[in-house]
Design a protein around this motif. Structure first.
Motif, PDB file in Angstrom:
ATOM      1  N   ASP A 153       0.810  -1.210   0.000  1.00 38.58           N
ATOM      2  CA  ASP A 153       0.000   0.000   0.000  1.00 38.58           C
ATOM      3  C   ASP A 153       0.847   1.265   0.000  1.00 38.58           C
ATOM      4  OD1 ASP A 153      -2.120  -1.688   0.015  1.00 38.58           O
ATOM      5  OD2 ASP A 153      -2.842  -1.186   2.017  1.00 38.58           O
ATOM      6  N   ALA A 154       2.051   1.176   0.540  1.00 35.55           N
ATOM      7  CA  ALA A 154       2.939   2.336   0.515  1.00 35.55           C
ATOM      8  C   ALA A 154       3.281   2.721  -0.919  1.00 35.55           C
ATOM      9  CB  ALA A 154       4.215   2.039   1.300  1.00 35.55           C
ATOM     10  N   VAL A 155       3.400   1.729  -1.793  1.00 36.30           N
ATOM     11  CA  VAL A 155       3.692   1.984  -3.204  1.00 36.30           C
ATOM     12  C   VAL A 155       2.419   2.286  -3.987  1.00 36.30           C
ATOM     13  CG1 VAL A 155       4.633   0.981  -5.338  1.00 36.30           C
ATOM     14  CG2 VAL A 155       5.742   0.518  -3.139  1.00 36.30           C
ATOM     15  N   MET A 156       1.351   1.581  -3.669  1.00 33.61           N
ATOM     16  CA  MET A 156       0.136   1.640  -4.486  1.00 33.61           C
ATOM     17  C   MET A 156      -0.772   2.814  -4.140  1.00 33.61           C
ATOM     18  SD  MET A 156      -0.850  -0.197  -7.032  1.00 33.61           S
ATOM     19  CE  MET A 156      -2.266  -0.172  -8.119  1.00 33.61           C
ATOM     20  N   ASN A 157      -0.686   3.349  -2.943  1.00 31.13           N
ATOM     21  CA  ASN A 157      -1.630   4.384  -2.528  1.00 31.13           C
ATOM     22  C   ASN A 157      -1.598   5.633  -3.419  1.00 31.13           C
ATOM     23  OD1 ASN A 157      -3.489   4.574   0.072  1.00 31.13           O
ATOM     24  ND2 ASN A 157      -2.799   6.650  -0.425  1.00 31.13           N
ATOM     25  N   PRO A 158      -0.422   6.184  -3.753  1.00 33.78           N
ATOM     26  CA  PRO A 158      -0.418   7.340  -4.661  1.00 33.78           C
ATOM     27  C   PRO A 158      -1.052   7.026  -6.017  1.00 33.78           C
ATOM     28  CG  PRO A 158       1.705   7.121  -3.568  1.00 33.78           C
ATOM     29  CD  PRO A 158       0.930   5.879  -3.255  1.00 33.78           C
ATOM     30  N   ALA A 159      -0.800   5.825  -6.524  1.00 30.23           N
ATOM     31  CA  ALA A 159      -1.402   5.427  -7.798  1.00 30.23           C
ATOM     32  C   ALA A 159      -2.922   5.357  -7.681  1.00 30.23           C
ATOM     33  CB  ALA A 159      -0.842   4.075  -8.245  1.00 30.23           C
ATOM     34  N   ARG A 174      -6.416  16.648 -17.447  1.00 30.99           N
ATOM     35  CA  ARG A 174      -6.227  16.313 -18.857  1.00 30.99           C
ATOM     36  C   ARG A 174      -5.545  14.962 -19.042  1.00 30.99           C
ATOM     37  NH1 ARG A 174      -4.591  21.648 -18.604  1.00 30.99           N
ATOM     38  NH2 ARG A 174      -2.399  21.011 -18.740  1.00 30.99           N
ATOM     39  N   GLY A 175      -4.751  14.571 -18.075  1.00 31.48           N
ATOM     40  CA  GLY A 175      -4.031  13.315 -18.177  1.00 31.48           C
ATOM     41  C   GLY A 175      -3.267  13.022 -16.905  1.00 31.48           C
ATOM     42  N   LEU A 176      -2.425  12.004 -16.958  1.00 29.25           N
ATOM     43  CA  LEU A 176      -1.687  11.537 -15.778  1.00 29.25           C
ATOM     44  C   LEU A 176      -0.827  12.634 -15.163  1.00 29.25           C
ATOM     45  CD1 LEU A 176      -0.443   9.414 -13.893  1.00 29.25           C
ATOM     46  CD2 LEU A 176       1.063   8.736 -15.783  1.00 29.25           C
ATOM     47  N   TRP A 177       0.029  13.233 -15.965  1.00 30.38           N
ATOM     48  CA  TRP A 177       0.973  14.214 -15.413  1.00 30.38           C
ATOM     49  C   TRP A 177       0.265  15.490 -14.980  1.00 30.38           C
ATOM     50  CZ3 TRP A 177       4.944  11.941 -13.820  1.00 30.38           C
ATOM     51  CH2 TRP A 177       5.482  10.854 -14.517  1.00 30.38           C
ATOM     52  N   ASP A 178      -0.802  15.855 -15.666  1.00 30.18           N
ATOM     53  CA  ASP A 178      -1.578  17.016 -15.241  1.00 30.18           C
ATOM     54  C   ASP A 178      -2.193  16.771 -13.871  1.00 30.18           C
ATOM     55  OD1 ASP A 178      -2.980  19.577 -15.570  1.00 30.18           O
ATOM     56  OD2 ASP A 178      -4.777  18.340 -15.794  1.00 30.18           O
ATOM     57  N   CYS A 179      -2.677  15.558 -13.647  1.00 34.68           N
ATOM     58  CA  CYS A 179      -3.252  15.201 -12.344  1.00 34.68           C
ATOM     59  C   CYS A 179      -2.192  15.260 -11.250  1.00 34.68           C
ATOM     60  CB  CYS A 179      -3.877  13.808 -12.415  1.00 34.68           C
ATOM     61  SG  CYS A 179      -4.680  13.282 -10.882  1.00 34.68           S
ATOM     62  N   ILE A 180      -1.026  14.700 -11.507  1.00 37.77           N
ATOM     63  CA  ILE A 180       0.052  14.693 -10.510  1.00 37.77           C
ATOM     64  C   ILE A 180       0.476  16.127 -10.178  1.00 37.77           C
ATOM     65  CG2 ILE A 180       2.459  14.055 -10.093  1.00 37.77           C
ATOM     66  CD1 ILE A 180       1.976  11.569 -11.803  1.00 37.77           C
ATOM     67  N   ARG A 181       0.680  16.954 -11.209  1.00 38.80           N
ATOM     68  CA  ARG A 181       1.116  18.333 -10.978  1.00 38.80           C
ATOM     69  C   ARG A 181       0.059  19.139 -10.231  1.00 38.80           C
ATOM     70  NH1 ARG A 181       3.084  17.993 -16.393  1.00 38.80           N
ATOM     71  NH2 ARG A 181       1.142  18.977 -17.092  1.00 38.80           N
ATOM     72  N   VAL A 183      -2.518  18.112  -8.274  1.00 38.95           N
ATOM     73  CA  VAL A 183      -2.709  17.666  -6.891  1.00 38.95           C
ATOM     74  C   VAL A 183      -1.530  18.103  -6.027  1.00 38.95           C
ATOM     75  CG1 VAL A 183      -2.909  15.651  -5.387  1.00 38.95           C
ATOM     76  CG2 VAL A 183      -4.188  15.724  -7.538  1.00 38.95           C
ATOM     77  N   THR A 184      -0.319  17.946  -6.536  1.00 38.07           N
ATOM     78  CA  THR A 184       0.865  18.346  -5.769  1.00 38.07           C
ATOM     79  C   THR A 184       0.859  19.842  -5.488  1.00 38.07           C
ATOM     80  OG1 THR A 184       2.152  16.564  -6.809  1.00 38.07           O
ATOM     81  CG2 THR A 184       3.392  18.327  -5.728  1.00 38.07           C
ATOM     82  N   TYR A 185       0.488  20.638  -6.491  1.00 38.00           N
ATOM     83  CA  TYR A 185       0.519  22.104  -6.348  1.00 38.00           C
ATOM     84  C   TYR A 185      -0.584  22.606  -5.425  1.00 38.00           C
ATOM     85  CZ  TYR A 185       0.369  27.053  -7.611  1.00 38.00           C
ATOM     86  OH  TYR A 185       0.358  28.436  -7.575  1.00 38.00           O
ATOM     87  N   THR A 186      -1.795  22.061  -5.564  1.00 36.30           N
ATOM     88  CA  THR A 186      -2.948  22.584  -4.821  1.00 36.30           C
ATOM     89  C   THR A 186      -3.132  21.938  -3.445  1.00 36.30           C
ATOM     90  OG1 THR A 186      -4.426  20.991  -5.907  1.00 36.30           O
ATOM     91  CG2 THR A 186      -4.182  23.168  -6.927  1.00 36.30           C
ATOM     92  N   GLU A 187      -2.701  20.702  -3.278  1.00 37.04           N
ATOM     93  CA  GLU A 187      -2.963  19.992  -2.025  1.00 37.04           C
ATOM     94  C   GLU A 187      -1.711  19.495  -1.316  1.00 37.04           C
ATOM     95  OE1 GLU A 187      -6.163  17.085  -2.377  1.00 37.04           O
ATOM     96  OE2 GLU A 187      -6.741  17.977  -4.297  1.00 37.04           O
ATOM     97  N   GLY A 188      -0.587  19.536  -2.011  1.00 42.15           N
ATOM     98  CA  GLY A 188       0.648  19.067  -1.398  1.00 42.15           C
ATOM     99  C   GLY A 188       0.870  17.580  -1.606  1.00 42.15           C
TER     100      GLY A 188
END
Length: 337
Positions: A153-159, A174-181, A183-188
């Motif tokens: 779960d430590a590996v799978m939870n972010p996914a 819009r896609g995978l990297w947009d989601c990662i960027r 979420v990281t920018y707005t929520e940490g």
């Protein structure tokens, strides 16, 4: 799969006198463990392949499950059944929409399941040696599975966080990297582990129920513990269905923590981001009562039954295949008494 296995798929032929018509995988030998020379790489490779197939083959149903667990869904995303949901999603949003988020699932499932199975097999063997002199100990299986779940779960939870946000109706990403960027920018970065405690709380009992059910089914269908694909598939499917149904309330809470469903949280005047399992339970109950905890149970069971059966059969096959390859290369037959 959250799934692990303490069965070996098959044994090599142990005698030149056996008939060629005899089933090649049946053996009267010990079926409970792999030969001691099998490497960690074998477990990790078999686990990675099993994990990727487990999560991808039934992925469209998992997408439906995520949407059906929405506590206050959009009127255009209210579904009566899995089939009706898939048909409408494909018709209105495109044929590839149910596969959205599959890429991050495959990226996460490989290493997560590789660690899971490798840790499980090693811990199970070490603990069994202590508890039951190398025999099959249910206590050892349970402890090993619980520890392996923490790593998985430590590996799978972010996914899972990224996948479920992309699965939701009208997902803004819009896609995978947009989601990662985003979420990281707005929520940490912490947003990717907001549901980790809930995930563990769900997966540890899931695995416990899974093993109990699987072992009970095996005692009935395969009491001699021979390799029998049919019994493993049926036992795995039953174990997946029972454990999935029982742990659905926790899965609903996990989905809420992962998606931070805006409409639902706004109706509860929740400012900021919902955190913690206790808050998730309280919010789910306030929004929909007891019945809300079982939203998407049909889709979850339909997803888990074949997924669990696939994971068992694929993992066991690849353990056998890779072990056979190693023995062929080394010219040894460690199972011969």
């Amino acid at each position: 799969m959250e799934l692990c296995s303490d069965r070996v798929v098959a044994t090599l032929d142990m005698s030149q006198n056996k008939s060629k018509d005899e089933e090649p995988f049946n053996s009267d030998g010990d079926y409970e463990s792999l030969p001691p020379h099998v490497s960690v790489t074998t477990h990790m490779t078999a686990g990675a392949v099993a994990g990727i197939l487990e999560h991808t083959v039934m992925y469209p149903v998992d997408s439906v499950k995520t949407r059906m667990q929405s506590l206050q869904p959009d009127p255009n995303a209210q579904y009566k059944s899995v089939y009706e949901a898939l048909k409408r999603i494909i018709r209105t949003e495109g044929i590839f929409r149910p596969l959205r988020g599959l890429n991050i699932t495959m990226i996460g499932a490989g290493p997560a399941h590789a660690l899971y199975f490798a840790c499980y097999e090693r811990m199970k063997r070490s603990l069994s040696d202590v508890i039951q002199s190398g025999g099959n100990s249910h206590l050892a299986n349970g402890v090993a599975g619980s520890v392996a779940t923490v790593l998985h779960d430590a590996v799978m939870n972010p996914a899972e966080v990224i996948k479920q946000r992309m699965q939701m109706y009208n997902s803004p990403y819009r896609g995978l990297w947009d989601c990662i960027r985003t979420v990281t920018y707005t929520e940490g970065v912490g947003a990717f582990y907001r549901s980790y405690s809930t995930q563990l709380t769900m997966n540890i009992p899931f695995q416990a129920v899974h093993f109990i059910t699987y072992e009970l089914m095996q005692e009935q269908l395969n009491p001699h513990r021979h390799y029998h694909p049919g019994s493993h598939i049926l036992s795995g499917a039953a174990a997946g269905a029972v454990s999935a149904a029982i742990t659905t309330p926790l899965d609903v809470c996990k989905t809420l923590l992962n998606t931070q469903e805006n409409i639902a949280l706004s109706s509860m005047n929740v400012s900021g981001h919902l955190t913690g399992m206790a808050n998730a339970f309280r919010t789910v109950y306030q929004l929909g009562g007891l019945s809300a905890f079982f939203k998407g149970v049909q889709a979850r069971v339909i997803y888990q039954m074949p997924s669990t059966a696939i994971a068992w059969s694929v993992y066991e096959f690849f353990k056998y295949f890779l072990t056979k390859q190693q023995e062929t290369e080394h010219g040894t037959h460690p199972w011969v008494p």
